[in-house]
Design an enzyme around this catalytic site. Structure first.
Site, short mmCIF file in Angstrom:
data_model
loop_
_atom_site.label_atom_id
_atom_site.label_comp_id
_atom_site.label_asym_id
_atom_site.label_seq_id
_atom_site.Cartn_x
_atom_site.Cartn_y
_atom_site.Cartn_z
N ASN A 292 -4.51 4.04 -5.16
CA ASN A 292 -3.58 3.84 -6.28
C ASN A 292 -3.66 2.41 -6.81
O ASN A 292 -3.55 2.16 -8.01
CB ASN A 292 -2.14 4.14 -5.85
N HIS B 42 -11.21 11.42 -3.28
CA HIS B 42 -11.24 11.20 -1.83
C HIS B 42 -12.42 11.94 -1.19
O HIS B 42 -12.56 11.96 0.02
CB HIS B 42 -9.97 11.77 -1.18
N SER C 42 -1.28 4.02 7.88
CA SER C 42 -0.74 4.36 6.57
C SER C 42 -0.68 5.88 6.40
O SER C 42 0.31 6.42 5.87
CB SER C 42 -1.65 3.73 5.50
P1 A3P Z 1 0.41 1.00 3.57
O1 A3P Z 1 0.89 2.37 3.94
O2 A3P Z 1 -0.33 0.33 4.68
O3 A3P Z 1 1.47 0.15 2.99
P2 A3P Z 1 -3.51 5.10 -1.39
O4 A3P Z 1 -3.14 4.56 -2.72
O5 A3P Z 1 -4.99 5.33 -1.27
O6 A3P Z 1 -2.68 6.27 -1.04
O7 A3P Z 1 -3.23 3.95 -0.32
C1 A3P Z 1 -1.92 3.60 -0.01
C2 A3P Z 1 -1.90 2.26 0.71
O8 A3P Z 1 -2.20 1.21 -0.24
C3 A3P Z 1 -0.51 1.96 1.24
O9 A3P Z 1 -0.71 1.19 2.42
C4 A3P Z 1 0.07 1.16 0.10
O10 A3P Z 1 1.20 0.39 0.44
C5 A3P Z 1 -1.11 0.30 -0.26
N1 A3P Z 1 -0.98 -0.30 -1.60
C6 A3P Z 1 -0.63 0.32 -2.75
N2 A3P Z 1 -0.59 -0.56 -3.77
C7 A3P Z 1 -0.93 -1.75 -3.26
C8 A3P Z 1 -1.06 -3.06 -3.81
N3 A3P Z 1 -0.80 -3.29 -5.09
N4 A3P Z 1 -1.41 -4.07 -2.99
C9 A3P Z 1 -1.66 -3.85 -1.68
N5 A3P Z 1 -1.55 -2.63 -1.10
C10 A3P Z 1 -1.19 -1.59 -1.87
#
Ligand code: A3P
Length: 288
Positions: free
Chosen positions: A47, A104, A134
């Site tokens: 994301n 994915h 996560s």
């Molecule tokens: P955590 O659960 O460790 O906080 P995805 O988007 O692939 O589902 O991944 C989600 C992970 O990316 C989560 O990790 C989320 O908090 C982190 N994440 C989302 N936006 C972020 C940002 N702007 N900076 C750093 N981490 C981010």
């Protein structure tokens, strides 16, 4: 629990958002050379990087990121390539270029046209211990995935390929076969965290998007964890806190016990450590 996931070509996917019909239709989807593709295993920060890419695409079209004119709701399609109904690919043929697609999937399950047309692709990887951490919280936060009573149960499933979108270490070794291709740029979650401005700059250069210093700062600011979390009621509705949880490095230390940590170390060593992607992950720095 069994109803929440189904198996397609030996890999599990969530029943509520994926279907065999969609996977079948995806096979013949024509990717354009100038599409922008982001590949990353669930919870590796997809994301986040897709926010960065969305803003860079807006800039390449001379629009201001975040402004009204930079979004056109009618032109939007679910960006996760394998999520949605089988007709989505037909609708996508009508979308203007460049289209942003996130996936994915492993390379062998992506449409052949991606590699034939040499669309540029950003491959996002994250250290496996934080991915597992996560993913555990995410599984317990969203009804679309099986939930877990304990971290130990989750860890066992994570290590024995019982996850939606398959085993992460296998994912890494499959993608490693593509890591040298000139149309693929690999980036790690940890390096974007460490130096967001440099990462955004490198991504923009790779996709051939010129950026002013001001535009660079804007993209960096808008993609910070704080900004994205704050804005998440608009982008992710009531799921904001689930998608934007901690956004840091090393939270695995709060969940893994010593045995689990060693088991991951061993599996990492066996599957991926000596490879290009394995080295890029800086395992010793982030996972020990
Ligand atoms: P955590 O659960 O460790 O906080 P995805 O988007 O692939 O589902 O991944 C989600 C992970 O990316 C989560 O990790 C989320 O908090 C982190 N994440 C989302 N936006 C972020 C940002 N702007 N900076 C750093 N981490 C981010």
């Amino acid at each position: 629990r069994d109803e929440l996931l189904f198996s397609y070509k030996g890999i599990l996917y969530p029943t509520t958002v994926c279907s065999p019909e969609t996977f079948k239709a995806l096979e013949s989807f024509e990717v354009r050379r100038n599409d922008v593709i982001l590949a990353g295993y669930p919870k590796s920060g997809t994301n986040w990087l897709s926010q960065i890419l969305t803003d860079l695409i807006a800039i390449s079209q001379k629009k201001t990121p975040g402004s009204e004119s930079s979004v056109n709701a009618e032109e939007e399609e679910e960006p996760y390539l394998e999520i949605g109904d089988a007709e989505k690919y037909e609708r996508m043929t009508k979308l203007p270029s460049p289209r942003l697609m996130v996936t994915h999937l492993r390379p062998e399950n992506l449409p052949k046209s991606i590699f034939q047309n040499k669309a540029k692709m950003l491959l996002l990887i994250r250290n496996p211990k934080d991915v597992a951490t996560s993913y555990y919280h995410f599984s317990n936060g969203l009804a679309l995935l099986p939930s877990y009573e304990t971290w130990d149960d989750f860890f066992t499933d994570f290590m024995t390929k019982k996850m939606a979108w398959g085993c992460y270490l296998e994912y890494l070794s499959e993608w490693n076969k593509y890591a040298d291709k000139e149309n693929i740029m690999t980036i790690t979650y940890e390096e974007v965290k460490e130096n967001p401005a440099l990462s955004v700059k490198n991504i923009a250069t790779f996709f051939g998007i010129p950026l002013t210093e001001e535009q660079l700062q804007l993209v960096v600011e808008r993609s910070s964890f704080q900004s994205m979390k704050k804005n998440s009621d608009k982008t992710h509705g009531s799921f904001g806190n689930i998608f934007f949880r901690k956004g840091g490095v090393s939270d695995w230390k709060n969940l893994f016990n010593e045995d689990q940590s060693k088991r991951m170390d061993k599996a990492f060593e066996e599957h991926i450590a000596g490879t290009k992607l394995g080295k890029k992950l800086k395992y010793d720095l982030y996972c020990k």
